[in-house]
Design an enzyme around this catalytic site. Structure first.
Site, PDB file in Angstrom:
ATOM      1  N   HIS A   1       0.868  -1.189   0.000  1.00 48.20           N
ATOM      2  CA  HIS A   1       0.000   0.000   0.000  1.00 48.20           C
ATOM      3  C   HIS A   1       0.903   1.238   0.000  1.00 48.20           C
ATOM      4  O   HIS A   1       2.033   1.183   0.492  1.00 48.20           O
ATOM      5  CB  HIS A   1      -0.837  -0.056   1.279  1.00 48.20           C
ATOM      6  CG  HIS A   1      -1.905   0.971   1.384  1.00 48.20           C
ATOM      7  ND1 HIS A   1      -1.661   2.245   1.848  1.00 48.20           N
ATOM      8  CD2 HIS A   1      -3.233   0.917   1.117  1.00 48.20           C
ATOM      9  CE1 HIS A   1      -2.798   2.925   1.856  1.00 48.20           C
ATOM     10  NE2 HIS A   1      -3.770   2.145   1.415  1.00 48.20           N
TER      11      HIS A   1
ATOM     12  N   ASP B   1       2.698  -4.920   8.029  1.00 45.24           N
ATOM     13  CA  ASP B   1       1.509  -4.078   7.881  1.00 45.24           C
ATOM     14  C   ASP B   1       0.292  -4.999   7.975  1.00 45.24           C
ATOM     15  O   ASP B   1      -0.032  -5.719   7.022  1.00 45.24           O
ATOM     16  CB  ASP B   1       1.574  -3.361   6.524  1.00 45.24           C
ATOM     17  CG  ASP B   1       0.269  -2.641   6.185  1.00 45.24           C
ATOM     18  OD1 ASP B   1      -0.700  -2.753   6.956  1.00 45.24           O
ATOM     19  OD2 ASP B   1       0.229  -1.976   5.120  1.00 45.24           O
TER      20      ASP B   1
ATOM     21  N   CYS C   1      -4.860   2.656  -3.523  1.00 40.81           N
ATOM     22  CA  CYS C   1      -3.590   3.126  -2.940  1.00 40.81           C
ATOM     23  C   CYS C   1      -2.472   2.113  -3.166  1.00 40.81           C
ATOM     24  O   CYS C   1      -1.588   1.943  -2.308  1.00 40.81           O
ATOM     25  CB  CYS C   1      -3.735   3.447  -1.453  1.00 40.81           C
ATOM     26  SG  CYS C   1      -4.841   4.810  -1.139  1.00 40.81           S
TER      27      CYS C   1
ATOM     28  N   GLN D   1      -4.965  -5.207   6.921  1.00 35.36           N
ATOM     29  CA  GLN D   1      -6.051  -6.054   6.403  1.00 35.36           C
ATOM     30  C   GLN D   1      -6.128  -7.402   7.105  1.00 35.36           C
ATOM     31  O   GLN D   1      -6.922  -8.261   6.702  1.00 35.36           O
ATOM     32  CB  GLN D   1      -5.864  -6.277   4.886  1.00 35.36           C
ATOM     33  CG  GLN D   1      -5.961  -5.018   4.053  1.00 35.36           C
ATOM     34  CD  GLN D   1      -7.348  -4.370   4.083  1.00 35.36           C
ATOM     35  OE1 GLN D   1      -8.336  -4.986   4.485  1.00 35.36           O
ATOM     36  NE2 GLN D   1      -7.428  -3.116   3.668  1.00 35.36           N
TER      37      GLN D   1
ATOM     38  N   LYS E   1     -10.699  -0.605  10.640  1.00 35.74           N
ATOM     39  CA  LYS E   1     -10.890  -1.788   9.778  1.00 35.74           C
ATOM     40  C   LYS E   1     -11.248  -3.021  10.601  1.00 35.74           C
ATOM     41  O   LYS E   1     -11.459  -4.101  10.047  1.00 35.74           O
ATOM     42  CB  LYS E   1      -9.620  -2.059   8.965  1.00 35.74           C
ATOM     43  CG  LYS E   1      -9.311  -0.978   7.923  1.00 35.74           C
ATOM     44  CD  LYS E   1      -8.184  -1.423   7.035  1.00 35.74           C
ATOM     45  CE  LYS E   1      -7.497  -0.294   6.306  1.00 35.74           C
ATOM     46  NZ  LYS E   1      -8.296   0.335   5.258  1.00 35.74           N
TER      47      LYS E   1
HETATM   48  N1  C6P Z   1      -6.490   0.486   2.716  1.00 38.73           N
HETATM   49  C1  C6P Z   1      -8.381   0.165   1.236  1.00 38.73           C
HETATM   50  O1  C6P Z   1      -9.508   0.462   0.816  1.00 38.73           O
HETATM   51  P1  C6P Z   1      -5.142   3.706   7.097  1.00 38.73           P
HETATM   52  O2  C6P Z   1      -5.702   4.567   6.012  1.00 38.73           O
HETATM   53  O3  C6P Z   1      -3.940   4.331   7.745  1.00 38.73           O
HETATM   54  O4  C6P Z   1      -6.166   3.253   8.069  1.00 38.73           O
HETATM   55  O5  C6P Z   1      -4.652   2.352   6.379  1.00 38.73           O
HETATM   56  C2  C6P Z   1      -3.735   2.396   5.337  1.00 38.73           C
HETATM   57  C3  C6P Z   1      -3.500   1.019   4.778  1.00 38.73           C
HETATM   58  C4  C6P Z   1      -2.261   0.438   4.940  1.00 38.73           C
HETATM   59  N2  C6P Z   1      -2.012  -0.805   4.517  1.00 38.73           N
HETATM   60  C5  C6P Z   1      -2.958  -1.540   3.900  1.00 38.73           C
HETATM   61  C6  C6P Z   1      -2.644  -2.934   3.471  1.00 38.73           C
HETATM   62  C7  C6P Z   1      -4.223  -1.012   3.693  1.00 38.73           C
HETATM   63  O6  C6P Z   1      -5.154  -1.742   3.088  1.00 38.73           O
HETATM   64  C8  C6P Z   1      -4.506   0.315   4.107  1.00 38.73           C
HETATM   65  C9  C6P Z   1      -5.819   0.956   3.838  1.00 38.73           C
HETATM   66  C10 C6P Z   1      -7.806   0.971   2.365  1.00 38.73           C
HETATM   67  O7  C6P Z   1      -7.749  -0.773   0.778  1.00 38.73           O
HETATM   68  C11 C6P Z   1      -7.807   2.436   2.025  1.00 38.73           C
HETATM   69  S1  C6P Z   1      -6.767   2.802   0.663  1.00 38.73           S
END
Ligand code: C6P
Length: 437
Positions: free
Chosen positions: A152, A230, A394, A233, A256
């Protein structure tokens, strides 16, 4: 190829056979009672554009059960005060609830101590913290930052900025193709003594790939490489055990995993956190301030400058309790069954390109319909009440690698059913008919 992945592939095959044996019953009643669970999510019980809402955008953010909403409401109704400052009753109550949430996060991911848990705004801020604090202190010209091609932006851009400042270089473990596996032979080749940090996504938000993070982190450890997982998910979708993965850092976002937005977690091994300078500075993170010099608190408070989000950890605490009352192992199984079901049924559609592993995928499916833009798929699906996400998610570099601008994505959670998946498939078939006739 004698890699841990091979074992994982074999493991996946067995899992898949087991899934087939279960014959994917409607709503998977063998796992848990979804009808009962859905009563905790009144938001799901509505119509959108005249159709019953099907919420398949859980990878972007999950819905929140009434218990989480109530916990936040309760805090503001009864206990609202600033933490760590006052000695009055409300402030003490807020502080206890805040620190209890930290302890709960530690038990949720099996950290050794709550001192290893830092509250942040989310995964993005957690990775920025590591990149800017650990990275700026430890990286220098000639060093390498090892990432993967499926990261990401949150796990790419902070490293690019830090690489530019320190002279370190970024290298990527490639993916094998549309099936979205990591090329593990390349990983072994890229694992050199120049690599100082290896930062990897656990479950890809664009491919659904479940990376064997434990095996990869252990391999990296043999060369003394610092590791970051990370878990944006994965944290709410499967059991996470940082002691077993033995990573140095792990990050996730509350929103999430049924918690509120604006709260996230950085886990860090204490012996590394201790060596890291503050990321932001100001109130709360100090022991003593003179006009020209400041002494900082120990971790985790060293990394929590200013008044923190207080209702966030309180809501997150309830969310973690909620998930564990269902069982993250069952949630994982459910996610995988539903994703496999959707994958297999999407494959019936001609002219579809589906991304990510053909089996044992996390709870999402990304796809592209020939000659139909993902945004059109998502816009029309919304007319049918189906909430999907379309775009680059992203992960623009990954999209470029796959040779697409965007994909449509359906992402599932424990409150989703196979009936919803069936309706989603029918809607996608309708959309294809509409745009190609
Ligand atoms: N992905 C998606 O719709 P934040 O925004 O900080 O809570 O998470 C960022 C992030 C980092 N790593 C991974 C693997 C992610 O999937 C995400 C967030 C969302 O897939 C928004 S782009």
């Amino acid at each position: 190829m004698n890699t841990p992945y091979k074992n994982l592939e074999e493991h996946n095959k067995i899992l898949h056979q087991q899934n087939e044996l279960k014959q994917i019953q409607k709503s998977n009643p063998t796992l848990f009672d979804i009808a009962v669970i859905r009563k905790d999510f009144p938001i799901l019980n509505q119509t959108v554009n005249g159709n019953r809402l099907i919420y398949f955008d859980n990878a972007a953010t999950s819905q929140k059960p009434i218990q989480v909403i109530e916990a936040i409401r309760n805090y503001y109704l009864n206990d609202n005060a600033n933490v760590h400052r006052g000695i009055h009753t409300l402030s003490n109550r807020a502080t206890v609830a805040f620190e209890k949430a930290r302890e709960r996060v530690a038990s949720f991911i099996n950290a050794k101590s709550s001192d290893e848990i830092i509250f942040t705004r989310g995964t993005t801020e957690s990775i920025n913290l590591v990149a800017n604090s650990w990275g700026l202190k430890n990286l220098k010209p000639g060093d390498k930052i090892l990432l993967t091609e499926m990261e990401h932006h949150s796990n790419i851009v902070p490293w690019q900025i830090v690489a530019e400042r320190t002279g370190a270089e970024i290298v990527y473990v490639p993916i094998t193709g549309d099936d979205g596996y990591l090329d593990l032979e390349a990983f072994e080749r890229l694992l050199t003594p120049q690599v100082k940090i290896f930062s990897i996504v656990h479950i890809s938000n664009s491919l659904g790939t479940i990376n064997p993070v434990k095996e990869l982190c252990h391999k990296a450890k043999t060369l003394g490489i610092v590791t970051l997982v990370d878990a944006a998910q994965s944290a709410g979708h499967c059991p996470i055990d940082v002691s077993e993965i033995d990573c140095d850092f792990l990050t996730f976002s509350g929103h999430k995993i049924c918690g509120p937005t604006g709260i996230g977690v950085l886990y860090g091994k204490y012996k590394i956190l201790e060596t890291m300078p503050p990321y932001q500075s100001g109130g709360e993170m100090i022991l003593n301030v003179d006009y020209y010099k400041t002494a900082f608190k120990k971790p985790p408070h060293r990394f929590e400058a200013g008044t923190p989000d207080i209702s966030g950890p309180i809501g997150l605490h309830t969310a973690m309790d909620y998930l564990d009352s269902i069982g993250r192992d069952l949630i994982f199984e459910h996610d995988k069954i539903l994703a496999q079901y959707a994958y297999d049924r999407l494959k019936e559609i001609s002219g579809i390109r589906i991304f990510g592993p053909p089996m044992n995928r996390g709870g999402l499916v990304s796809f592209a319909l020939k000659d139909i833009h993902a945004h059109d798929v998502v816009t029309v699906a919304d007319q049918f009440g189906v909430a999907l996400r379309g775009g680059h998610h992203c992960t623009q570099p990954l999209m470029k690698k796959l040779g697409v601008e965007s994909t449509a994505r359906a992402s599932f959670y424990f409150y989703n059913t196979t009936e919803e998946a069936d309706r989603f498939i029918n809607v996608i078939k309708e959309i294809q008919k509409f745009f190609t006739s």
